[in-house]
Each structure stands twice: as C-alpha cells, then as structure tokens.
Write an enzyme that holds these catalytic residues in place. Structure first.
Site, mmCIF file in Angstrom:
data_model
loop_
_atom_site.group_PDB
_atom_site.id
_atom_site.type_symbol
_atom_site.label_atom_id
_atom_site.label_comp_id
_atom_site.label_asym_id
_atom_site.label_seq_id
_atom_site.Cartn_x
_atom_site.Cartn_y
_atom_site.Cartn_z
ATOM 1 N N ASP B 49 0.856 -1.178 0.000
ATOM 2 C CA ASP B 49 0.000 0.000 0.000
ATOM 3 C C ASP B 49 0.898 1.237 0.000
ATOM 4 O O ASP B 49 1.776 1.372 0.847
ATOM 5 C CB ASP B 49 -0.865 -0.039 1.283
ATOM 6 C CG ASP B 49 -2.019 0.936 1.207
ATOM 7 O OD1 ASP B 49 -2.235 1.528 0.134
ATOM 8 O OD2 ASP B 49 -2.699 1.104 2.234
ATOM 9 N N ASP B 142 -3.243 2.628 -5.926
ATOM 10 C CA ASP B 142 -2.079 2.682 -5.037
ATOM 11 C C ASP B 142 -1.925 1.480 -4.115
ATOM 12 O O ASP B 142 -1.183 1.530 -3.147
ATOM 13 C CB ASP B 142 -2.122 3.971 -4.205
ATOM 14 C CG ASP B 142 -3.343 4.023 -3.303
ATOM 15 O OD1 ASP B 142 -4.269 3.236 -3.536
ATOM 16 O OD2 ASP B 142 -3.368 4.840 -2.373
ATOM 17 N N GLU B 143 -2.625 0.393 -4.374
ATOM 18 C CA GLU B 143 -2.402 -0.795 -3.551
ATOM 19 C C GLU B 143 -2.624 -2.061 -4.361
ATOM 20 O O GLU B 143 -3.377 -2.055 -5.335
ATOM 21 C CB GLU B 143 -3.297 -0.787 -2.294
ATOM 22 C CG GLU B 143 -4.766 -0.691 -2.597
ATOM 23 C CD GLU B 143 -5.626 -0.818 -1.347
ATOM 24 O OE1 GLU B 143 -5.317 -1.652 -0.489
ATOM 25 O OE2 GLU B 143 -6.625 -0.097 -1.273
#
Lengths: 372, 427
Positions: B49, B142-143
């Site tokens: 993350d 974003d993860e």
C-alpha cells in the site's frame, strides 16, 4: 356481506384477477381485490390503476354487500384449501374483517373500505366490434415478442393496433417493434372498427389479456376510445389504459426495394440456427448467414467457445451475400411462422431484411442485421 | 511478535541475519531497520500500500511541501482524497469532508487532485511490482496484492527479501514510500500492511494469527460494514475472538453466507487467491456539489456533462454498457440508485443521458442533492454498441456527431466543443 361458494368456482376468477395486482404496492388498496355480492353472483375486481379485471361467478349470497381484501393472500388461501370444499366469505358490517371459513379452517383478513377502491371504468367507449378469441391470440402471439422494454421509448412499450387499408382492403393491423425487429400482423377489419383511432396497448395489458384468452373460445367484444380499451368475454372484462404517445410511422421502416429472395424450410432453418448459436457469445448471440447459389451456410464464432458451421440447402439464386443476425431474434420470428417455408427478402449486410411466412400473407417481420 | 532469536533481514541492504543473534543494527550497513520473524522466509502473500499516495506524489514534485501538512481534494464541499502524515498529526484523514479537515488543520496546503499524474505514478509502481512476480492483483491505483510463492530461486532470496528490495527500489526510483504486509493469505496480508505505516513492513505468521485476530475488532473483517457490525454488537460480538469461540454452523445459521466468511476469517483462513486480472464490472462518473442542488434543470445539465465524461471513459476502456445506473446522494446523505437496462449496449453520451434522464426526473422533485453520478455496467464489445435502429434513424447520425466531437476534442481539448444542454441558461 355473506356468501357460500365452491372452491373451484372461486379459485378460477381469483387467479385471473389477482394476476393484475402488483407484488409491492405503495397504495394499500391496490393490493386488495374488490368483492361484491349481489343477487346470486359474486364479482371480483382487481386493478393496478392502469388495468382492471372484473370477473363474475355464481354464488349463494345470503347477505349482499361489498368489501376489499388482500388479493394475493386470499388467492393463496383458496389455492391451498382442499378440492371440493365449500367456502364461506363473510364480513360483519363495520368489523373491517373478512372471515374465510372452509371445513375446519378459519381465516380472518383485514379489509379496506370499498370507497377507496379506484374505478377505472366509466367514460364513453365509442368504438365497438367483435373479434374471435383465436384472432386475438394470433395477433398477440405474432407481435408481442417485438415489444420494446426500453422506457426511454415508452411509445414502443406496447402493441399498436389500428385500422388501415392493405392493397385496397380495409384491415386491422397490430404492430410492435423494439428498433431491432418489427412485427406486423393484419386481419380483415371487423364491422364497427372503421374509423377507430390507432391505439398502443401496453405490454402488461397484453400479457394479462393473453393469459385470459388462453382458455377462451368464441367471441370477444372489444370497445375502445382514444384512452381506453376494453375486452369482454364470458364473465370476464379487462379494461386497460392506453399508452399516451404516437407510434412511429412504421411503414417507412419496411424496405420496398429488397431484391434478394431466400426460401428455406422453417424448421430446418430454426433448428440449424439454434444449434449454431450454441457457440455465439451470450451477449451478442450473433450468427452469420452466407448465401450463394442454392446454399446457406450458417456460422458462429466466439473467442471463448470456438466456431460452428452448418450448411442448408435453400432456394436462392441472387448474388452472394453475407449478413449477420441476432440468433434469438431469428428464432423469435421463425417460432411464429406456422407454414413450412420461410421467405427472406434481403438487400445488403447493413439494411433491414424482411421475413414472411410463405403460405400466409397476413404477417410480416422486419429484422435489422448486426455486424459480424 | 518479533522475537530476537528469529531469523531477520535488513530492509535497507537486504542482509540476512541468522536466528539467535540480537543485533539492533545491521552488521553490514548499520541500519536500524531490521525485521525479525520466525516465519520471515516462508510467507509469500503480500499486500503493498502506497503511503498517503496522492500527497506523497505532490511532495515528491514540490520539495517545499515536505514538512507542511498537505491535503489532496477539491472544493470546499469535497472530501479529502489523501492527507499526508503531517496533516494526519492534526487528525485529518482521507474521506473526511474538506471543511472538517481544514477546521482541524487551518494552515494545510490544499491541492486539487491531478488524477492523470497519480495514475501515471501508480502504473510505474505497478510495473516494478510486476517485475518481481506476475501475480499482482491491483486493488486500486495505489495498492495491490502480490503472490511471491515460487520466486525464491529467481530472485535468489525469500519473498520477504524480494519485498524489502522492491520497497527500496520504489523509494529510490519513483520517490514515494510504501508499506508492506506479509502473511500467508490476502486477508491477513492486508491487515498487516496497515500495522506499521508509513514505510512499514509487518508480518503476521501462522503461529500468532489466531491470538492476534482475537484482540481485533470484527470490523477488521472484509465485508463487515456498519450494518453487520451493529448486528454483531447486538449479539455480543465485538472482537474477532468472540467469533473464534462460535461454531461455524451457528455463524452460518445466524448470518447466512456472510457467517461462513466470518467463521473462516476469524480462524485466519482466507481461500481467496491473488487474481491477476480483475474484470471491470462498471465504469462511472460522479460529482459532489459545492452547494446542494434541487433545481432539476441544473441537475440535468450536470447529468449531461457526466454522461459525456462517462462516454469518454467507456471509449477509453473499450467497453460498451447495457446497464445504466443513476446515483444520487441527498443532502442528508441518503444514497439513491436507479437502473435501466438497454436492449443494446451503448458508448454514446446522448444515449446514456437519455436513459438516465427519466430516472433523474422521477427523483428530482424538490429534494436537495449533494452528489450525482452515472454509471454503466453489463459490458459488451464496442463493436456491438449502438447498432443501427429501425425506428431511431438519428442513431447513426448521433454516432457520427459524437465521433466528430471526439475528434475535435482530441485535437483541441475537452472543452473545445460542447453541447448547449450542458451550459446554464443566460440569466
């Protein structure tokens, strides 16, 4: 109100009328069936504000009166009672309870005042004529599959019925389209229908009517105005509001210049389409028709499933053509062709194709091709 | 959890530390960023993350922002999309209304999100992830989950080692930091990545999973929302430990299909695999207003602009949708969704708009709304979209018009050509 009626006698009309009642209603009274006992008859009425169905049945009425009770609940109760039972329906005035008694079972249902029950009837229906039950079935069956479900084009959400001339002969026509296909069926104009306005019968009313005529035989009386349509047969009367809109000029859609004619055995064609379509993707359902002298090659490909090909012997002598269709639409149409031979008239891969029953001029279908 | 006698790893230089030694700093590079765990070298499912992703990208591009509280989000009515770790010290959180965040931290620097930039950086990060394993399942920009099982020989190191080096590479090559959770399934890996943020590396092993979970609140379980949590609390279940005491049979009887998930997750069991491709199920466009809007005409104008945005996204994703959904959020935060199914899939802004319009007209009868959105689902190939129509002869024309408008926009920008229906009437 108090009466005694045989279970079977009550079940049939109750089954008919409760079908109109929506499963969920924001207005409580619309969940109810109106029961009215008079003379030696019980009449049942249900409505969704757009359609109402009234049916009468003989009953032993000991105290005339009227009330309304939950339609689906009452239907379920009567359905579950043993065959051959005598049912007593009774409401003490002012009690707001309908008692249903049969054998050792007793039910008490809450009722609502008949005054709240909306009446759809009323208003003049100036055009009156008679259709045979078979004619009504045939008009519905051969057009309703093409009714649009897209609400944006609400004026296509029904069957358009109107009076017109076909090669100089007055006819009554039923037309439905969803933009992908169009079905047009006609029959000789019945006496009394001349000058009738063109009306659009909503999909739900078409469905209810079709259920009711399933067991009907003989004559059906039809009355209509610009806003309402009523069918009466036997002890049943269905009244529906009509779609307030203008049906498009469908004649414009039916191509006149298609010059390539294909004749094919309806059954062989339908079976082959059905088999080949097994391969086409769920979403597109596309099948390709490749035509050349005397032969039709049906094919389908899908990246996931593979390919399918089937060849049929047909009568075709025009220049070769390849054209794609939604297989489900082809099957819908061939299912309505009663004769042995289907006739296709084509122009090119991007233009509408006409399909007819070789032995029956009364029905015509137009089908939009799809890219394959 | 981390015991000094367990095998360890230096997160900066990758040096492996044998079990038994109790160094506080890496004997090779002197870094204190050591990680020790009994199962360090045997676990292979990771969740990575990015830390305060949008804010980190902005700080990377403007070093002057480094020590300032930064909030990413738009307008006074918008929500905070990301809060940097400085802003978090003041209590700011993502998904918090912007006005609230600004009340907590009045001197925060507010930056309008630049999605194109974040998306580009997100792809760079993903490319680095895909360099260590093909099994990367992105959850958002974003993860992602990574399955590093079977990569030991290739990378000449355990998954933990590979991950530490990957995090290092993301820092030096892209300039943002990530937090890593390592465990034996997705559920626990995702929990782990949150334990040591930012720039973290946390491990949940088989041995301690049950004890660890027992102390956690039930809301940690994926799929337990507010409603279910309230129900669980009513039944006396606040912590996962309570669930561990209950037979799976009872949980299923009580909570249905969700009960099964509760039972297995509580026992640290998550059979879900890391799936590489996640099929797009829906595409949408929505906007939150600066001030609540009740005026139907205004809502229609916004709906048109969103329809155009959605059409653009559909075209970019090469998807044609047959299911159209209108989403509205009332001033009192009630969400309303209304759907319609089309006979044929569409890519046209005009058809999206015309389909959603009657749905909007039915709802916009005086209610004030704070958000409107339109989405498409039930996808088909664009070649099947908007087929020629028997009745609507305009369909082909409309297709050509939108095609021409798209071409103009591609050349001159999105606002180079607009339809009047998206503009306010002159007063």
């Amino acid at each position: 109100m108090k009466l005694i009626i045989d279970r079977a006698a009550l079940l049939k009309p109750l089954a008919h009328v409760q079908s109109v009642v929506e499963k969920r209603n924001t207005i409580p009274i619309l969940s109810n069936v109106l029961l009215r006992a008079e003379g030696d008859m019980l009449s049942l009425t249900a409505t969704d504000m757009d359609i109402d169905v009234v049916e009468s049945v003989g009953a032993e009425v000991s105290r005339p009166g009227a009330t309304t009770a939950p339609a689906h609940t009452l239907y379920d109760i009567v359905r579950k009672l043993p065959e051959g039972t005598q049912i007593e329906l009774a409401e003490e005035s002012g009690s707001n309870r309908l008692t249903v008694r049969a054998g050792r079972s007793t039910f008490s249902l809450s009722t609502l005042s008949t005054e709240e029950f909306p009446a759809l009837s009323g208003g003049e229906l100036p055009y009156n004529f008679v259709l045979q039950a078979g004619e009504v079935k045939s008009l519905i069956d051969r057009t309703r599959f093409a009714i649009s479900t897209e609400e944006t084009r609400y004026y296509l959400n029904g069957i358009y019925i109107h009076a017109t001339n076909s090669s100089g002969v007055p006819v009554m026509r039923a037309v439905a389209t969803d933009g992908h296909r169009l079905a047009r069926v006609e029959m000789p104009l019945p006496d009394g229908a001349a000058g009738m306005p063109g009306v659009i019968v909503p999909r739900k009313a078409v469905g209810e009517l079709r259920k009711l005529v399933e067991d009907a035989e003989g004559e059906i009386s039809v009355s209509l105005s610009e806003t309402k349509l009523r069918f009466g047969f036997g002890d049943i009367m269905l009244t529906t509001k009509l779609i307030d809109g203008t049906f498009p000029d469908y004649e414009r859609v039916i191509p006149a210049g298609n010059d390539k004619t294909l004749q094919v055995s309806r059954k062989d064609f339908a079976d082959a389409v059905d088999r080949v379509a097994t391969i086409s993707t769920e979403k597109s359902r596309a099948v390709k028709l490749s035509l050349q002298n005397g032969a039709l090659i049906l094919s389908a490909t899908s990246p996931e499933n593979g390919t399918a090909i089937e060849e049929l012997e047909v009568s075709y002598s025009a220049s070769p053509i390849e054209i794609g269709f939604n297989s489900r639409y082809l099957l819908d149409i061939t299912a309505q062709i009663e004769g042995d031979e289907a006739q296709f008239t084509l122009a090119d891969a991007a233009s509408p194709t006409i399909v007819r029953d070789q032995s029956d001029e009364s029905a015509l279908y137009v089908l939009m091709p799809m890219r394959v | 959890m981390p015991t000094p006698d367990a095998p360890g790893l230096c997160r900066d230089c990758g040096t492996r530390l044998p079990a038994g030694a109790a160094e506080v700093r890496c004997p090779a590079c002197g870094s204190p960023r050591l990680i020790r765990h009994a199962e360090l070298h045997s676990l292979s499912i990771a969740h990575i993350d990015c830390d305060a992703f949008y804010a980190s990208v902005e700080k990377r591009d403007d070093p002057g922002l480094r020590d300032k509280p930064v909030l990413i989000g738009g307008g006074k009515r918008g929500v905070v999309s990301a809060a940097c770790y400085v802003a978090r010290l003041y209590g700011c959180r993502s998904a918090m209304p912007m006005f609230k965040a600004l009340k907590l931290c009045p001197n925060a620097v507010v930056i309008k999100p630049d999605m194109a930039k974040y998306s580009a950086v997100g792809h760079q990060v993903r490319t680095l992830m895909q360099g260590v394993t093909p099994l990367v399942q992105p959850l958002s920009i974003d993860e992602a989950f990574l399955d590093l099982g079977g990569t030991e020989t290739l990378h000449k190191g355990s998954p933990a080692h590979t991950l530490a080096m990957l995090a290092k590479r993301i820092e030096t090559e892209i300039g943002i930091t990530v937090s890593i959770g390592l465990s034996y399934n997705k559920f626990l890996a995702k929990i782990a990545s949150d334990l040591d943020k930012p720039r973290g590396f946390a491990i949940i092993g088989q041995a301690e999973a049950l004890d660890f979970l027992a102390k956690q609140p039930v809301s940690l379980i994926w799929g337990v929302g507010q409603a279910l949590q309230a129900k669980l609390v009513k039944d006396g279940v606040t912590h996962i430990g309570h669930l561990q005491q209950m037979p799976a049979r009872d949980l299923i009887a009580r909570y249905g299909a969700m009960g099964e998930r509760l039972a297995s997750f509580a026992q640290g069991i998550d059979p879900r695999r890391v799936e590489v491709e996640r099929e797009t199920k829906s595409v949408s466009a929505e906007t939150t207003f600066d001030d609540d809007i009740a005026d139907p005409e205004e809502l229609k104008r916004i709906l048109w602009r969103l329809s155009e945005k959605l059409a653009k996204r559909l075209k970019a994703a090469e998807l044609a949708g047959a299911g159209i959904t209108l989403k509205l959020k009332t001033a009192d935060f009630r969400t309303i969704t209304r759907s319609k199914h089309l006979d044929s899939p569409t890519l046209l802004a005009d058809r999206l708009y015309r389909t959603a319009l009657p749905l909007l007209e039915r709802e916009a009868t005086g209610t004030s709304f704070r958000l409107i959105g339109i989405g498409a689902s039930d996808f088909a190939d664009p070649s099947q979209a908007d087929p020629p129509d028997l009745i609507d002869r305009n369909r082909d024309r409309q297709k050509k018009i939108e095609g021409a408008m798209d071409a103009v926009r591609k050349k001159l920008g999105d606002t180079a050509i607009l339809k009047g229906r998206g503009l306010a009437a002159r007063k």
